[in-house]
Scaffold this active site. Structure first.
Site, PDB file in Angstrom:
ATOM      1  N   GLN A   1       1.398  21.726 -17.741  1.00  0.00           N
ATOM      2  CA  GLN A   1       1.094  20.517 -18.525  1.00  0.00           C
ATOM      3  C   GLN A   1      -0.147  20.720 -19.397  1.00  0.00           C
ATOM      4  OE1 GLN A   1      -0.504  17.145 -16.371  1.00  0.00           O
ATOM      5  NE2 GLN A   1       0.147  15.695 -17.924  1.00  0.00           N
TER       6      GLN A   1
ATOM      7  N   TYR B   1      -4.178  20.391  -1.454  1.00  0.00           N
ATOM      8  CA  TYR B   1      -4.643  20.470  -2.844  1.00  0.00           C
ATOM      9  C   TYR B   1      -6.161  20.265  -2.914  1.00  0.00           C
ATOM     10  CZ  TYR B   1      -4.751  19.288  -7.875  1.00  0.00           C
ATOM     11  OH  TYR B   1      -5.012  19.233  -9.223  1.00  0.00           O
TER      12      TYR B   1
HETATM   13  C1  VAH Z   1      -2.097  15.718  -9.393  1.00  0.00           C
HETATM   14  N1  VAH Z   1      -2.137  15.616 -11.831  1.00  0.00           N
HETATM   15  O1  VAH Z   1      -1.654  14.569  -9.419  1.00  0.00           O
HETATM   16  C2  VAH Z   1      -2.769  16.243 -10.664  1.00  0.00           C
HETATM   17  C3  VAH Z   1      -4.244  15.920 -10.711  1.00  0.00           C
HETATM   18  C4  VAH Z   1      -5.999  14.191 -10.405  1.00  0.00           C
HETATM   19  C5  VAH Z   1      -4.576  14.528 -10.271  1.00  0.00           C
HETATM   20  O2  VAH Z   1      -5.032  16.848 -10.043  1.00  0.00           O
HETATM   21  O3  VAH Z   1      -2.014  16.444  -8.416  1.00  0.00           O
END
Ligand code: VAH
Length: 315
Positions: free
Chosen positions: A12, A141
């Site tokens: 993206q 994450y």
């Molecule tokens: C996500 N678009 O949703 C990414 C981003 C702050 C969100 O890191 O994982």
């Protein structure tokens, strides 16, 4: 920056970042890489090389041949995808990052990789989140992003690698949709408003999260990388944001353009749980002070830009 290699160039951010860099620095001074070559951007398609960031030898070989002065390491799995396969996420997000940092160290490259508001956790202050505060995320994450921030600072302090980073909010774009993110609703809602006139949102209507239009994100990367390093007292990573918004706020702004637009809610417990641990609004004053960060797109401009572009793209 004069000559740049990008990982995750078809993602993206990577797609529009590569396009802007080719425009600014010349097509021959930008080497896009990704794990596939599927793009309808002809300039990128002509240049792109296959690279899985877990393959150090291939990354080192591409850098030795291309001789860049900068690596923009954009390849990563996003929050919701990471929860589906945490060990794959660790492998790509962390071993890929170590390889990119090692290549930057060996070849003396300037280095950028993004962190995220996902690097904050439930114990982080949720409103006007400070630049320096507690970061105890409980998502893979988030663990990747905090580890990445610390590793990039380590490479700066230990090896003198010129590492820089920002904590991105949710990013909104119409050229390349995100995949597997918790904030993806803020893109999907615009596509569905044009395609079907109705949208089923996977987050609760009052879930406030930081958001930014993709052009502000791309400009921020270039602005930070071109800043005189003597101005920077922070390396990894600067809080940056443009707006704090919720599904209900996007809905009401879109309705100003499409009066019959409808939104329903079918909450995804996994992504709601992730979103609930993230800040509602972060403080980006250090980025403004140290390198002049200033977003150009507010909610009104984001909405008009997205709807106008999608009316053409989706007709
Ligand atoms: C996500 N678009 O949703 C990414 C981003 C702050 C969100 O890191 O994982």
């Amino acid at each position: 920056m004069k000559r740049i290699i990008i990982t995750g160039a078809l993602g993206q951010i990577g797609t529009e970042l590569t396009d802007k860099l080719m425009d600014l620095y010349g097509v021959d001074n930008v080497l896009p890489t990704d794990v596939h070559k599927n793009t309808d951007n002809k300039l990128i398609a002509d240049k792109i090389e296959i690279l899985d960031v877990r393959d150090f030898e291939r990354m080192d070989e591409l850098v030795s041949e291309f001789q860049p002065d900068t690596i923009l390491h954009m390849a990563a799995l996003l929050s919701a995808t990471c929860e589906k396969d945490p060990l794959l996420a660790w492998d790509i997000n962390m071993n890929g990052l170590v390889n990119a940092l090692e290549v930057a160290r060996i070849h003396n490259l300037k280095f950028f990789t993004p962190s995220s508001i996902g690097s904050f956790g439930d114990s982080t202050p949720k409103k006007n989140t400070p630049q320096t505060t507690i970061q105890r995320p409980n998502t893979m994450y988030g663990v990747n992003k905090v580890s990445g921030e610390l590793l990039c600072d380590y490479y700066y302090e230990k090896f003198g690698v010129d590492t820089r980073g920002v904590r991105f909010p949710g990013l909104i774009s119409h050229i390349k949709e995100p995949g597997g993110g918790t904030t993806d609703y803020a893109v999907d809602i615009f596509f569905e408003a044009i395609k079907t006139g109705s949208y089923t949102c996977f987050l609760e209507e009052d879930t406030y999260l930081d958001m930014m239009y993709i052009d502000d994100a791309v400009d921020a990367i270039i602005q930070l990388m071109e800043t005189d390093p003597s101005n920077l007292s922070i390396r990894n990573a600067f809080n940056i944001t443009a707006i704090s918004a919720s599904p209900k706020l996007f809905y009401s702004e879109i309705k100003k353009h499409i009066p019959d637009f409808k939104v329903e809610y079918d909450v995804d417990p996994v992504r709601q749980k992730i979103a609930d641990t993230w800040p509602e609004s972060i403080d980006s004053s250090e980025a403004k002070k140290q390198w002049g960060f200033e977003p150009k797109y507010d909610l009104e401009k984001i909405t008009k830009t997205m709807l106008d572009a999608l009316k053409v793209k989706l007709k």
